[in-house]
Write a protein that holds these residues in place. Structure first.
Motif, PDB file in Angstrom:
ATOM      1  N   ALA A 115     -20.446  53.316 -14.755  1.00 60.76           N
ATOM      2  CA  ALA A 115     -20.814  54.740 -14.727  1.00 60.76           C
ATOM      3  C   ALA A 115     -20.189  55.526 -15.876  1.00 60.76           C
ATOM      4  O   ALA A 115     -20.525  56.688 -16.088  1.00 60.76           O
ATOM      5  N   ALA A 148     -17.144  56.463 -15.840  1.00 60.43           N
ATOM      6  CA  ALA A 148     -16.333  57.468 -15.138  1.00 60.43           C
ATOM      7  C   ALA A 148     -14.946  57.576 -15.774  1.00 60.43           C
ATOM      8  O   ALA A 148     -14.423  56.609 -16.319  1.00 60.43           O
ATOM      9  N   ILE A 198     -19.885  56.287  -5.708  1.00 59.07           N
ATOM     10  CA  ILE A 198     -19.854  56.234  -7.178  1.00 59.07           C
ATOM     11  C   ILE A 198     -21.282  56.363  -7.721  1.00 59.07           C
ATOM     12  O   ILE A 198     -21.537  57.103  -8.673  1.00 59.07           O
ATOM     13  N   LEU A 210     -22.303  59.959  -7.344  1.00 55.79           N
ATOM     14  CA  LEU A 210     -21.503  60.891  -8.162  1.00 55.79           C
ATOM     15  C   LEU A 210     -21.931  60.841  -9.630  1.00 55.79           C
ATOM     16  O   LEU A 210     -21.774  61.827 -10.347  1.00 55.79           O
ATOM     17  N   PHE A 211     -22.428  59.690 -10.046  1.00 54.26           N
ATOM     18  CA  PHE A 211     -22.817  59.530 -11.458  1.00 54.26           C
ATOM     19  C   PHE A 211     -24.302  59.137 -11.523  1.00 54.26           C
ATOM     20  O   PHE A 211     -24.634  58.007 -11.904  1.00 54.26           O
ATOM     21  N   ASP A 237     -26.654  59.723 -13.498  1.00 53.57           N
ATOM     22  CA  ASP A 237     -27.228  59.330 -14.795  1.00 53.57           C
ATOM     23  C   ASP A 237     -27.055  57.841 -15.063  1.00 53.57           C
ATOM     24  O   ASP A 237     -27.792  57.254 -15.848  1.00 53.57           O
ATOM     25  N   ALA A 238     -26.069  57.228 -14.395  1.00 50.54           N
ATOM     26  CA  ALA A 238     -25.855  55.786 -14.603  1.00 50.54           C
ATOM     27  C   ALA A 238     -26.883  54.958 -13.836  1.00 50.54           C
ATOM     28  O   ALA A 238     -27.011  53.753 -14.080  1.00 50.54           O
TER      29      ALA A 238
END
Ligand SMILES: N[C@@H](CCC(=O)N[C@@H](CS)C(=O)NCC(=O)O)C(=O)O
Length: 216
Positions: free
Chosen positions: A22, A24, A72, A75-76, A78-79
Motif C-alpha cells: 500500500a 503506507a 489496510i 485505508l489505502f 488507491d492500492a
C-alpha cells in the motif's frame, strides 16, 4: 502513524507485506515471541491475547489477521488490495468472498499449523502431542488441496487476475510448508508457483528484508 507489532515469519508477515504494497507510512515493532515477550505485561497492554500481529491506529488497536488485512485494504483504496466497489450486490459479494477465503486461512489452515508448532496448547502428554503433530501433514494436504484447486483455471492470484490481501496471507502458509512436519510444498505445484510469483514482488522482497528472512 500506524504501528505494526510483528514477529519474523509469523502470520504478521501478511499485514506487513500489505502495508508495503500500500506504500503506507508505518512503524514495524518487533515482538520477540521466541523469548515470550508476547506474554509480558507491556505487550499484553497492547494485545491482551498475547499474540502477534497487532496494529495500533489513531483510533485504537486492531487484532486478527483478516481484520488487519481488510482494514489496510480499505485505508489505502488507491492500492486496490481488495474488491472495493460497493455499488451493487455483486461488488459486495466479491469483497466478502475475499473475507471468506481469509477466514478459512485463519480458522482452519492456521489452526492446523498450530497443532504442529504449539501442541502444548492442546495437550499435555507427549503421546497426545506426537499424535497431533503426526496428523498435520495429512490435514494440510486436504485443506490446502482446496486452495490449490482454485488455481486450476490458470489464475495468477487467489481471486483471479487481481492481486489482493489474500495473496500475502496465503504466502505465509506456503512458506510454513517447508517447516519440519508440514509435508513440504512438492504436493502443491500451483501453490509453489504462487509462492514464486509472490517473491518476485518488490513489496514482498522489501518485507522479507525488513524481517530478516530469506525467500522460500
Ligand atoms: N487468530 C490470530 C492468531 C494470531 C497468532 O496465533 N499469532 C501467533 C504467530 S503466527 C503468535 O503470536 N504466537 C505466539 C504464541 O502463541 O505465544 C490472528 O489471526 O491474528
Amino acid at each position: 502513524m500506524l504501528k505494526l507489532f510483528y514477529a519474523p515469519n509469523a502470520c504478521s508477515l501478511a499485514p506487513h507485506i500489505a502495508l508495503n504494497e500500500a506504500g503506507a507510512e508505518y512503524e514495524a515493532i518487533l515482538v520477540d515471541t521466541k523469548s515470550g515477550e508476547q506474554r509480558e505485561a507491556p505487550y499484553l497492554a497492547i494485545n491482551p491475547k498475547g499474540r502477534v500481529p497487532a496494529l495500533a491506529t489513531d483510533r485504537g488497536i486492531l487484532t486478527e489477521v483478516p481484520v488487519l488485512l481488510a482494514y489496510i485494504a480499505r485505508l489505502f483504496p488507491d492500492a486496490a488490495l481488495a474488491p472495493m466497489a460497493w455499488k451493487t450486490p455483486a461488488d459486495q459479494f466479491d469483497f466478502f468472498e475475499m473475507q471468506s477465503f481469509n477466514t478459512y486461512l485463519a480458522s482452519t489452515i492456521h489452526i492446523t499449523y498450530a497443532h504442529l508448532f504449539r501442541p502444548e496448547r492442546y495437550a499435555d502428554s507427549d503421546t497426545a502431542k506426537a499424535d497431533m503433530k503426526a496428523k498435520v501433514a495429512g490435514n494440510l494436504a486436504s485443506q490446502l488441496r482446496l486452495v490449490e484447486d482454485r488455481f486450476a483455471d490458470g489464475r495468477e492470484w487467489v481471486h483471479g487476475a487481481h492481486y489482493t490481501v489474500s495473496d500475502p496471507y496465503l504466502y505465509v502458509f506456503t512458506r510454513w510448508l517447508d517447516r519440519e512436519g508440514a509435508g513440504g510444498i512438492g504436493r502443491f505445484p500451483k501453490l509453489a508457483a504462487h509462492r514464486t510469483r509472490m517473491q518476485a514482488r518488490p513489496a514482498v522482497q522489501k518485507t522479507l528484508e525488513q524481517e530478516g528472512l530469506a525467500p522460500a
